[in-house]
Design a protein around this motif. Sequence first.
Motif, short mmCIF file in Angstrom:
data_model
loop_
_atom_site.label_atom_id
_atom_site.label_comp_id
_atom_site.label_asym_id
_atom_site.label_seq_id
_atom_site.Cartn_x
_atom_site.Cartn_y
_atom_site.Cartn_z
N MET A 1 0.87 -1.25 -0.33
CA MET A 1 -0.02 0.05 -0.10
C MET A 1 1.00 1.24 0.09
N GLY A 2 1.74 1.29 -1.00
CA GLY A 2 2.75 2.57 -0.88
C GLY A 2 2.03 3.84 -1.16
N ALA A 3 0.81 3.84 -2.10
CA ALA A 3 0.25 5.07 -2.15
C ALA A 3 -0.57 5.80 -1.17
N LEU A 4 -0.74 4.90 0.03
CA LEU A 4 -1.42 5.57 1.14
C LEU A 4 -1.01 6.91 1.72
N GLU A 5 0.37 7.12 1.63
CA GLU A 5 0.84 8.44 1.99
C GLU A 5 0.52 9.65 1.09
N LEU A 6 -0.08 9.50 0.07
CA LEU A 6 -0.82 10.60 -0.63
C LEU A 6 -1.96 10.81 -0.09
N LEU A 7 -2.63 10.15 0.56
CA LEU A 7 -4.04 10.31 1.07
C LEU A 7 -3.86 11.32 2.64
N PRO A 8 -5.16 11.79 2.88
CA PRO A 8 -5.31 12.35 4.33
C PRO A 8 -4.79 11.22 5.26
N PRO A 9 -4.36 11.50 6.34
CA PRO A 9 -4.07 10.55 7.40
C PRO A 9 -5.44 9.61 7.84
N ALA A 13 -5.70 5.63 7.39
CA ALA A 13 -6.08 4.83 8.52
C ALA A 13 -7.09 3.80 8.23
N VAL A 14 -8.23 4.49 7.62
CA VAL A 14 -9.34 3.63 7.51
C VAL A 14 -9.19 2.38 6.41
N LEU A 15 -8.22 2.79 5.33
CA LEU A 15 -7.98 1.77 4.39
C LEU A 15 -7.07 0.76 4.94
N ARG A 16 -6.16 1.21 5.74
CA ARG A 16 -5.27 0.08 6.50
C ARG A 16 -6.06 -0.85 7.59
N GLU A 17 -7.12 -0.03 8.10
CA GLU A 17 -7.86 -1.09 8.96
C GLU A 17 -8.47 -1.82 8.15
N THR A 22 -9.62 -7.45 6.51
CA THR A 22 -10.04 -8.67 5.54
C THR A 22 -8.79 -9.20 4.78
N ALA A 23 -7.69 -9.31 5.70
CA ALA A 23 -6.49 -10.09 5.28
C ALA A 23 -6.96 -11.40 4.86
N GLY A 24 -7.69 -12.23 5.62
CA GLY A 24 -7.74 -13.50 5.45
C GLY A 24 -8.94 -13.88 4.91
N VAL A 25 -9.61 -13.02 4.02
CA VAL A 25 -11.00 -13.46 3.36
C VAL A 25 -10.44 -13.88 1.93
#
Length: 140
Positions: A1-9, A13-17, A22-25
């Motif tokens: 998820m390298g582009a997440l730093e381009l987004l508002p914090p 955070a919501v996308l990381r969560e 859903t990592a095991g789905v």
Amino acid sequence: MGALELLPPDTAAVLREAAARTAGVTGLVVNIAVGYGGRREIADAVKQLLRAEADKGKSIEEIIESLDVDQIADHLYTKGQPDPDLVIRTSGEQRIGGFLLWQSIHSEFYFCEAYWPDFRRVDFLRALRAYSERNRRYGT
């Protein structure tokens, strides 16, 4: 998820969560592109492939002779994911906009007037209904 730093914090955070939850789905795969470019992905894949082959001691001539589409696909950002069956384009634009250029060769496209933040469950269901009514020919 390298582009997440381009987004508002908060958004990052919501996308990381969501990714962690859903990592095991298994089953359905959904890709959301943030700071993504299809051409850049292909260029990065080729560079990575060339480095990997050069690290094995192969000459450029040997790499050229053995190069095939599967090798490039093995270095894409989506390595290990199936190619998409359906690509939904929001915002009323009727173009692919560089999204999954390599992977979408046999995908069906659905164009929706709603902008992404306003994309609702009903819009998704409409896309699925339209997809289910299509006769897929896979480029033939």
